[in-house]
Design a protein around this motif. Structure first.
Motif, short mmCIF file in Angstrom:
data_model
loop_
_atom_site.label_atom_id
_atom_site.label_comp_id
_atom_site.label_asym_id
_atom_site.label_seq_id
_atom_site.Cartn_x
_atom_site.Cartn_y
_atom_site.Cartn_z
N GLN A 27 0.83 -1.20 0.00
CA GLN A 27 0.00 0.00 0.00
C GLN A 27 0.86 1.25 0.00
O GLN A 27 0.55 2.24 -0.68
N ALA A 28 1.95 1.23 0.76
CA ALA A 28 2.86 2.39 0.76
C ALA A 28 3.43 2.64 -0.63
O ALA A 28 3.54 3.79 -1.07
N GLU A 29 3.79 1.57 -1.33
CA GLU A 29 4.32 1.72 -2.69
C GLU A 29 3.27 2.31 -3.62
O GLU A 29 3.60 3.13 -4.49
N ARG A 30 2.01 1.91 -3.47
CA ARG A 30 0.95 2.50 -4.29
C ARG A 30 0.87 4.01 -4.08
O ARG A 30 0.70 4.77 -5.03
N LEU A 31 0.97 4.42 -2.83
CA LEU A 31 0.93 5.85 -2.55
C LEU A 31 2.16 6.56 -3.11
O LEU A 31 2.05 7.64 -3.71
N GLN A 39 -5.94 6.81 2.32
CA GLN A 39 -5.33 6.84 3.64
C GLN A 39 -5.85 5.61 4.40
O GLN A 39 -7.05 5.44 4.58
N THR A 40 -4.94 4.77 4.87
CA THR A 40 -5.34 3.47 5.40
C THR A 40 -4.64 3.19 6.72
O THR A 40 -3.45 3.45 6.86
N VAL A 41 -5.41 2.65 7.68
CA VAL A 41 -4.83 2.13 8.91
C VAL A 41 -5.10 0.64 8.98
O VAL A 41 -6.26 0.21 8.92
N PHE A 42 -4.05 -0.15 9.07
CA PHE A 42 -4.18 -1.59 9.25
C PHE A 42 -4.03 -1.91 10.73
O PHE A 42 -3.05 -1.51 11.37
N ALA A 43 -5.00 -2.64 11.28
CA ALA A 43 -4.96 -3.06 12.68
C ALA A 43 -4.74 -4.57 12.73
O ALA A 43 -5.45 -5.33 12.05
N TRP A 92 -2.21 -4.81 20.35
CA TRP A 92 -2.75 -4.23 19.13
C TRP A 92 -1.66 -3.44 18.43
O TRP A 92 -1.03 -2.56 19.03
N VAL A 93 -1.45 -3.74 17.16
CA VAL A 93 -0.47 -3.04 16.34
C VAL A 93 -1.24 -2.28 15.26
O VAL A 93 -2.09 -2.85 14.57
N LEU A 94 -0.96 -1.00 15.14
CA LEU A 94 -1.56 -0.18 14.09
C LEU A 94 -0.49 0.23 13.11
O LEU A 94 0.57 0.75 13.50
N TYR A 95 -0.77 0.01 11.82
CA TYR A 95 0.12 0.42 10.74
C TYR A 95 -0.60 1.47 9.89
O TYR A 95 -1.27 1.12 8.92
N PRO A 96 -0.49 2.74 10.23
CA PRO A 96 -1.09 3.76 9.38
C PRO A 96 -0.22 3.97 8.14
O PRO A 96 0.97 4.29 8.25
N VAL A 97 -0.80 3.78 6.98
CA VAL A 97 -0.12 4.04 5.70
C VAL A 97 -0.78 5.29 5.14
O VAL A 97 -1.84 5.23 4.53
N LEU A 98 -0.12 6.42 5.36
CA LEU A 98 -0.73 7.72 5.09
C LEU A 98 0.21 8.57 4.25
O LEU A 98 1.43 8.46 4.36
N HIS A 99 -0.38 9.46 3.43
CA HIS A 99 0.41 10.55 2.87
C HIS A 99 0.07 11.78 3.71
O HIS A 99 -1.09 12.04 4.03
N LEU A 100 1.09 12.53 4.11
CA LEU A 100 0.96 13.44 5.24
C LEU A 100 0.61 14.88 4.91
O LEU A 100 0.55 15.71 5.82
#
Length: 236
Positions: A27-31, A39-43, A92-100
């Motif tokens: 997902q980061a590469e797509r952004l 904007q995505t948060v993976f839990a 719980w692990v959160l991986y926010p893949v965001l453009h800032l």
């Protein structure tokens, strides 16, 4: 809420570290390539895994390979910031893949916002979480309850894209932190919500609590974070 501040929340359940890493980095590469703007948060909850960040050292893993293998603990070297940390059941692990750009394109501010998410979630159950200036994460006294380690890369526009994220100890087996020097900090401890409140926590409720806190911190008008229930299967 403007479109640029909408965030989808993807629940991955319990998933091996490598699989979840592949999902967030794709997902980061797509952004980064401009193929997606979501904007995505993976839990996610991981099986026992020790990760060593870019500023870390394997010297901070105190257990030998045979002991780790016998315990079923994987070890991975990763490209996030920070030193050595532990992931495992009850965390719980959160991986926010965001453009800032919607948040000032400011990495320091972004890390403080992640800390604020956890501080607000803890406050809901009467726990006061604090920041320690030199150590990213959330602390209760001298014990860390949430580790934070992020990676940011730039788009050609100069905008940052983030991945990796935070890990909140809810019902985590704290004895497993004895396998490492957590975050390379030898003179501080580690704690969990379960220890702080004196009872095991309803784990799924903490995902909902983190999601609500993320919404409150990152979406200023208080609109709900979009929940993509079907995204998990697609992301796998």
């Amino acid at each position: 809420m403007s479109h640029e501040r909408s965030v989808r929340w993807v629940s991955l359940g319990r998933m091996d570290y490598d699989e979840a890493l592949a999902i967030q980095t794709r997902q980061a590469e797509r952004l980064l390539q401009g193929e997606d703007e979501a904007q995505t948060v993976f839990a996610v909850e991981h099986p026992p895994t020790i990760t060593v960040g870019r500023s870390g050292t394997f010297d901070h893993i105190l257990a030998g390979r045979e002991r780790l293998r016998d315990m079923g603990v994987e070890v991975r070297e990763v490209d996030r910031g920070g030193d050595v940390t532990y992931h495992g059941p009850g965390q719980w692990v959160l991986y926010p893949v965001l453009h800032l750009a919607p948040w000032g394109n400011d990495i320091g501010r972004y890390v403080r916002m992640l800390e604020e998410v956890v501080i607000r979630a803890l406050a809901e159950v009467g726990i006061t979480g604090d920041r320690v200036k030199e150590y990213p994460g959330v602390w209760v006294g001298r014990d860390k309850v949430c580790a934070i380690g992020v990676r940011a890369r730039r788009r050609t526009s100069g905008e940052f894209v983030t991945y990796h994220g935070l890990a909140l100890n809810v019902n985590t087996n704290l004895a497993h932190f004895n396998l490492i020097v957590p975050c390379g900090i030898a003179d501080r401890g580690v704690t969990s919500v379960q220890r702080l409140l004196g009872r095991e926590q309803p784990f799924s409720e903490w995902e909902a609590r983190l999601r609500a806190a993320f919404n409150a911190v990152f979406l200023e008008d208080g609109a709900d974070v979009d929940v993509a229930a079907d995204e998990a299967a697609e992301a796998r």
